[in-house]
Design a protein around this motif. Structure first.
Motif, PDB file in Angstrom:
ATOM      1  N   LEU A  18      51.564 168.610  21.036  1.00 31.34           N
ATOM      2  CA  LEU A  18      51.223 168.549  22.456  1.00 31.34           C
ATOM      3  C   LEU A  18      50.257 167.402  22.738  1.00 31.34           C
ATOM      4  O   LEU A  18      50.403 166.673  23.737  1.00 31.34           O
ATOM      5  N   LEU A  19      49.284 167.200  21.854  1.00 36.34           N
ATOM      6  CA  LEU A  19      48.326 166.108  22.047  1.00 36.34           C
ATOM      7  C   LEU A  19      48.996 164.746  21.877  1.00 36.34           C
ATOM      8  O   LEU A  19      48.635 163.778  22.567  1.00 36.34           O
ATOM      9  N   ALA A  20      49.953 164.660  20.960  1.00 37.14           N
ATOM     10  CA  ALA A  20      50.692 163.399  20.801  1.00 37.14           C
ATOM     11  C   ALA A  20      51.431 163.057  22.086  1.00 37.14           C
ATOM     12  O   ALA A  20      51.489 161.883  22.493  1.00 37.14           O
ATOM     13  N   CYS A  21      51.975 164.077  22.735  1.00 37.25           N
ATOM     14  CA  CYS A  21      52.670 163.838  24.005  1.00 37.25           C
ATOM     15  C   CYS A  21      51.694 163.358  25.073  1.00 37.25           C
ATOM     16  O   CYS A  21      51.978 162.401  25.804  1.00 37.25           O
ATOM     17  N   VAL A  22      50.521 163.997  25.152  1.00 38.87           N
ATOM     18  CA  VAL A  22      49.509 163.579  26.124  1.00 38.87           C
ATOM     19  C   VAL A  22      49.055 162.145  25.842  1.00 38.87           C
ATOM     20  O   VAL A  22      48.916 161.322  26.761  1.00 38.87           O
ATOM     21  N   ALA A  23      48.849 161.834  24.572  1.00 36.10           N
ATOM     22  CA  ALA A  23      48.437 160.477  24.212  1.00 36.10           C
ATOM     23  C   ALA A  23      49.501 159.462  24.611  1.00 36.10           C
ATOM     24  O   ALA A  23      49.176 158.378  25.127  1.00 36.10           O
ATOM     25  N   GLY A  24      50.756 159.806  24.384  1.00 35.39           N
ATOM     26  CA  GLY A  24      51.826 158.896  24.764  1.00 35.39           C
ATOM     27  C   GLY A  24      51.894 158.671  26.266  1.00 35.39           C
ATOM     28  O   GLY A  24      52.139 157.544  26.727  1.00 35.39           O
ATOM     29  N   LEU A  25      51.672 159.730  27.027  1.00 34.93           N
ATOM     30  CA  LEU A  25      51.664 159.581  28.487  1.00 34.93           C
ATOM     31  C   LEU A  25      50.607 158.579  28.930  1.00 34.93           C
ATOM     32  O   LEU A  25      50.844 157.771  29.844  1.00 34.93           O
ATOM     33  N   LEU A  26      49.453 158.629  28.276  1.00 28.93           N
ATOM     34  CA  LEU A  26      48.366 157.721  28.642  1.00 28.93           C
ATOM     35  C   LEU A  26      48.601 156.311  28.110  1.00 28.93           C
ATOM     36  O   LEU A  26      48.455 155.323  28.847  1.00 28.93           O
ATOM     37  N   LEU A  27      48.966 156.210  26.827  1.00 32.20           N
ATOM     38  CA  LEU A  27      49.137 154.890  26.210  1.00 32.20           C
ATOM     39  C   LEU A  27      50.293 154.123  26.833  1.00 32.20           C
ATOM     40  O   LEU A  27      50.229 152.900  26.998  1.00 32.20           O
ATOM     41  N   GLN A  28      51.361 154.824  27.173  1.00 33.33           N
ATOM     42  CA  GLN A  28      52.540 154.166  27.745  1.00 33.33           C
ATOM     43  C   GLN A  28      52.481 154.085  29.276  1.00 33.33           C
ATOM     44  O   GLN A  28      53.434 153.616  29.894  1.00 33.33           O
ATOM     45  N   ARG A  29      51.383 154.582  29.851  1.00 35.71           N
ATOM     46  CA  ARG A  29      51.189 154.525  31.311  1.00 35.71           C
ATOM     47  C   ARG A  29      52.413 155.086  32.043  1.00 35.71           C
ATOM     48  O   ARG A  29      52.982 154.459  32.926  1.00 35.71           O
ATOM     49  N   MET A  30      52.766 156.308  31.654  1.00 35.75           N
ATOM     50  CA  MET A  30      54.005 156.894  32.138  1.00 35.75           C
ATOM     51  C   MET A  30      53.983 157.215  33.632  1.00 35.75           C
ATOM     52  O   MET A  30      55.043 157.411  34.230  1.00 35.75           O
ATOM     53  N   TRP A  31      52.815 157.263  34.240  1.00 35.51           N
ATOM     54  CA  TRP A  31      52.784 157.493  35.683  1.00 35.51           C
ATOM     55  C   TRP A  31      53.478 156.364  36.442  1.00 35.51           C
ATOM     56  O   TRP A  31      53.951 156.565  37.555  1.00 35.51           O
ATOM     57  N   LEU A  32      53.549 155.187  35.802  1.00 38.25           N
ATOM     58  CA  LEU A  32      54.243 154.072  36.451  1.00 38.25           C
ATOM     59  C   LEU A  32      55.756 154.267  36.450  1.00 38.25           C
ATOM     60  O   LEU A  32      56.469 153.653  37.251  1.00 38.25           O
ATOM     61  N   ALA A  33      56.253 155.107  35.532  1.00 34.13           N
ATOM     62  CA  ALA A  33      57.697 155.364  35.450  1.00 34.13           C
ATOM     63  C   ALA A  33      58.113 156.598  36.233  1.00 34.13           C
ATOM     64  O   ALA A  33      59.305 156.907  36.294  1.00 34.13           O
ATOM     65  N   LEU A  34      57.146 157.301  36.830  1.00 33.02           N
ATOM     66  CA  LEU A  34      57.493 158.497  37.593  1.00 33.02           C
ATOM     67  C   LEU A  34      58.338 158.120  38.808  1.00 33.02           C
ATOM     68  O   LEU A  34      57.963 157.224  39.581  1.00 33.02           O
ATOM     69  N   PRO A  35      59.460 158.791  39.019  1.00 33.50           N
ATOM     70  CA  PRO A  35      60.290 158.514  40.206  1.00 33.50           C
ATOM     71  C   PRO A  35      59.731 159.261  41.417  1.00 33.50           C
ATOM     72  O   PRO A  35      60.262 160.296  41.841  1.00 33.50           O
ATOM     73  N   TRP A  36      58.656 158.751  42.000  1.00 39.76           N
ATOM     74  CA  TRP A  36      57.924 159.484  43.033  1.00 39.76           C
ATOM     75  C   TRP A  36      58.790 159.905  44.215  1.00 39.76           C
ATOM     76  O   TRP A  36      58.690 161.065  44.660  1.00 39.76           O
ATOM     77  N   PRO A  37      59.650 159.042  44.766  1.00 41.10           N
ATOM     78  CA  PRO A  37      60.470 159.508  45.898  1.00 41.10           C
ATOM     79  C   PRO A  37      61.389 160.665  45.522  1.00 41.10           C
ATOM     80  O   PRO A  37      61.576 161.603  46.302  1.00 41.10           O
ATOM     81  N   ARG A  38      61.967 160.602  44.325  1.00 42.66           N
ATOM     82  CA  ARG A  38      62.860 161.681  43.899  1.00 42.66           C
ATOM     83  C   ARG A  38      62.071 162.960  43.599  1.00 42.66           C
ATOM     84  O   ARG A  38      62.558 164.064  43.854  1.00 42.66           O
ATOM     85  N   LEU A  39      60.862 162.811  43.056  1.00 48.58           N
ATOM     86  CA  LEU A  39      60.026 163.981  42.810  1.00 48.58           C
ATOM     87  C   LEU A  39      59.691 164.666  44.129  1.00 48.58           C
ATOM     88  O   LEU A  39      59.699 165.910  44.216  1.00 48.58           O
ATOM     89  N   LEU A  40      59.413 163.890  45.150  1.00 49.89           N
ATOM     90  CA  LEU A  40      59.153 164.469  46.469  1.00 49.89           C
ATOM     91  C   LEU A  40      60.381 165.221  46.977  1.00 49.89           C
ATOM     92  O   LEU A  40      60.257 166.331  47.522  1.00 49.89           O
ATOM     93  N   ASP A  41      61.564 164.628  46.801  1.00 48.62           N
ATOM     94  CA  ASP A  41      62.804 165.318  47.192  1.00 48.62           C
ATOM     95  C   ASP A  41      62.935 166.655  46.472  1.00 48.62           C
ATOM     96  O   ASP A  41      63.306 167.674  47.070  1.00 48.62           O
TER      97      ASP A  41
END
Length: 662
Positions: A18-41
């Motif tokens: 679980l921590l490896a996943c959290v670290a990857g989210l931060l290191l890879q800056r995954m918030w930039l890959a979030l499909p925000w318009p589709r998530l809102l839908d």
């Protein structure tokens, strides 16, 4: 102290993943890959479903899970259409009726349904060349099957209803959470068929059954025409029953079959709450939503794999049922033969020798379900696996080489779970996170599942099915069935290591993380196609004109010329001719001879060779895209006297006048 550390080791392993996943989210800056318009839908549609379900919960006295399931089922109707839904219900009922003949008495309803779908598709595969595939044949035949087996069907329905009520009552919140996610994911089935593999190839068989009542594979113009066809055959049956395209009528039963079998497998290893979380993990995997919008074989594969695992672990004799389900996997795709072989090895190890008679009956059932496309391919080309492994079989229809896609060779190694999670676009036609985060986040639980006696066999089989397809080519979709089968032991191992309460919070958070990246599996989910479809009140043509313009033009063409005149697609990158039911031609790699002719014609600046191609084919219609039209093609259009007839998006439809009489 060492004993205490050993007791803490399982929890530490799970937390490390679980921590490896959290670290990857931060290191890879995954918030930039979030499909925000589709998530809102997704959030809006989920909220609307909850709002619509509330009166059913309040005054209809339904559980939240049942109310949400009803709301999402009704929501499907405007997009799939009533005829398609009725066709799907009849096909499911007939499959359960037929499948009950090969499962143990009082066997699980899922076994009957899975076996029945495999049997119907397998048997029909041997009959595709006969002009029998009409609605007035299918409807009476399937209705008669249901009528003859009505008492068995009633028993299956009662057991399914009672099982549903018991499962929901055992964990009402878990059930509501899983069904809510399944509902949002099910929107993928609303879309018309858009993906390139579908419009270039998979629609061909259903379209020919609709148009001609038979299927005649033409390997010269579509090298995949005799590839394993169980999935497309069932799509064709549903289409004939509905009188038109009916993809949603079949993809949703496959998903529900996978969800129900995942619940049952997980319930055998853990509590009902954990079983519902396994279903929620399945529903939130981005590829589930992506596959619902396609005709790819991995969706039926996860359904058949789950049911096959159930057949293996249940105690009653089931040699024929296991053979039917394994045959169904092989009939979907030759690549699924790896999964079938792994499951058969597991079945042999767990259940032992079934006896000579049972083995013989199983062998016959396997060939009946799996064999038709391989026999047809061997008959037409000399290669039963055509177009694969032609460097061995050397069919004259194709160069003696193995097909390969250089895009999917990013490398196999211990870092693969990390890379496939955060650099998904190197392993799939998607975006980062499009494979989901389960494999990495539950990597520690994976090790525990392989160690623990209760989960080891299923975890080993699922791991083999996950990893083996990635050895020759690192394409994530091929590994997806193994990941789905692995969910039950992963959830059980997580619960055993962390305790149910902590495991429930961790797994629910993982579901929400996957849910946030749901639209990253492929472009049909990533774009605003679903939003456009909802705004158009289910008008598929609006979506087709924007995202698959060749399909929109073909619909216009059929309104003007619904005969047998040849349609030639000039753009090798857009050979969307499958639904033309045999009258389409392309110059893409699917048609090797025409591909070679295209290369030669583009070398002739005068355009005369292109004129010769069009005249030799007697093509009366041309599909093209102006941006990719070559100069020789432009000259050929002028020499032919071709006329622009219609446009849709980037695509154009041109007519070619006949050769003047001498």
């Amino acid at each position: 102290m060492p004993q205490r550390l050993l007791r803490l080791l399982p929890a530490a392993l799970v937390v490390a993943g679980l921590l490896a996943c959290v670290a990857g989210l931060l290191l890879q800056r995954m918030w930039l890959a979030l499909p925000w318009p589709r998530l809102l839908d997704q959030l809006v549609m989920g909220a609307l479903a909850l709002t619509a379900a509330w009166p059913l919960r309040r005054w209809g006295r339904l559980s939240w899970a049942a109310a949400l399931a009803l709301v999402w089922g009704v929501a499907l109707l405007p997009f799939a259409g009533v005829p398609a839904v009725l066709a799907g219900l009849l096909l499911v009922a007939a499959a359960a009726a037929l499948g009950s003949l090969v499962v143990p008495r009082d066997g699980h309803p899922l076994l009957a349904l899975g076996c029945g779908l495999a049997l119907i598709g397998g048997i029909d595969g041997w009959l595709l060349g006969w002009p029998l595939h009409r609605w007035f044949v299918y409807w009476p035949l399937l209705l008669a099957l249901c009528l003859v087996r009505r008492h068995v069907l009633r028993g299956l329905l009662v057991r399914s209803r009672d099982g549903w009520h018991a499962a929901v009552a055992a964990s009402p919140r878990g059930a509501a959470f899983a069904v809510a996610l399944l509902g949002v994911t099910s929107r993928g089935a609303w879309l018309p068929t858009l993906l390139s593999d579908d419009v270039n190839y998979h629609l061909g068989l259903p379209s020919q059954l609709l148009r001609h009542g038979r299927y005649l594979p033409d390997l010269a113009n579509q090298i995949w025409a005799a590839a394993p066809w169980l999935g497309d055959t069932l799509q064709g049956i549903a289409a004939v029953l509905a009188g038109g395209e009916a993809r949603a009528a079949l993809v949703l039963p496959w998903l529900l079959l996978a969800a129900a079998s995942t619940w049952t497998l997980a319930r055998g290893l853990a509590s009902a709450r954990m079983a519902w979380l396994a279903v929620a993990l399945l529903a939130s995997l981005p590829l589930c939503s992506g596959l619902l919008g396609s005709m790819q074989t991995e969706l039926p594969a996860i359904g058949l794999l789950g049911v096959l695992a159930l057949a293996i672990v249940q105690p009653r004799p089931a040699a024929v049922a296991i053979a039917v389900l394994a045959g169904g996997l092989v009939a979907l795709k030759f690549g699924q033969a790896v999964a079938a072989l792994v499951m058969l090895v597991w079945a042999g190890w767990r259940r032992g020798w079934p006896g000579t008679r049972a083995f013989a009956a199983g062998a016959v059932a396997f060939v009946l379900v799996a064999g038709s496309s391989y026999v047809q391919a061997a008959w037409l080309s000399g290669n039963p696996l055509f177009p694969l492994f032609n460097h061995w079989f050397e069919s004259p229809l194709l160069a003696a080489r193995q097909l390969d896609d250089p895009r999917w060779h990013a490398g196999f190694g211990v870092g693969l779970p990390w890379r496939i999670t955060f650099m998904t676009d190197a392993y799939l036609e998607g975006w980062p996170g499009g494979f989901g985060f389960v494999w990495l986040a539950l990597a520690g639980a994976w090790l525990l599942a392989l160690r623990e006696t209760r989960t080891r066999a299923l975890a080993l089989a699922a791991s083999a099915i996950l990893l083996l397809p990635l050895l020759p080519m690192q394409y994530a979709r091929y590994a997806f069935p193994g990941l789905v089968l692995l969910l039950a032991p992963l959830v059980a191992a997580t619960a055993a290591a962390l305790g149910e309460r902590r495991a429930a919070f961790a797994l629910a958070a993982l579901c929400l993380l996957d849910f946030a990246f749901l639209a990253n599996a492929n472009w049909t989910q990533h774009t605003s196609a679903l939003r456009l479809l909802v705004r158009a009140r289910g008008d598929a043509m609006t979506v087709l004109a924007h995202y698959s313009p060749e399909r929109a033009l073909i619909a216009r063409l059929r309104s003007r010329d619904d005969g047998a005149s040849i349609v030639l697609a000039l753009d090798p990158a857009a050979p969307a001719i499958a639904e033309l039911a045999g009258r389409g031609r392309s110059v893409a790699w699917y048609a090797p001879a025409l591909e070679r002719a295209r290369v030669a014609a583009n070398a002739d600046a005068s355009g005369q060779r292109w004129v010769a191609i069009v005249r030799e084919l007697d093509a009366r219609w041309l599909l093209l895209r102006d941006a990719t039209l070559t100069e020789p093609q432009r000259h050929a259009l002028a020499l032919l006297g071709a006329r622009h007839e219609a446009s849709a998006g980037d695509a154009q439809l041109w007519s070619v006048p006949p050769v003047p009489a001498p």
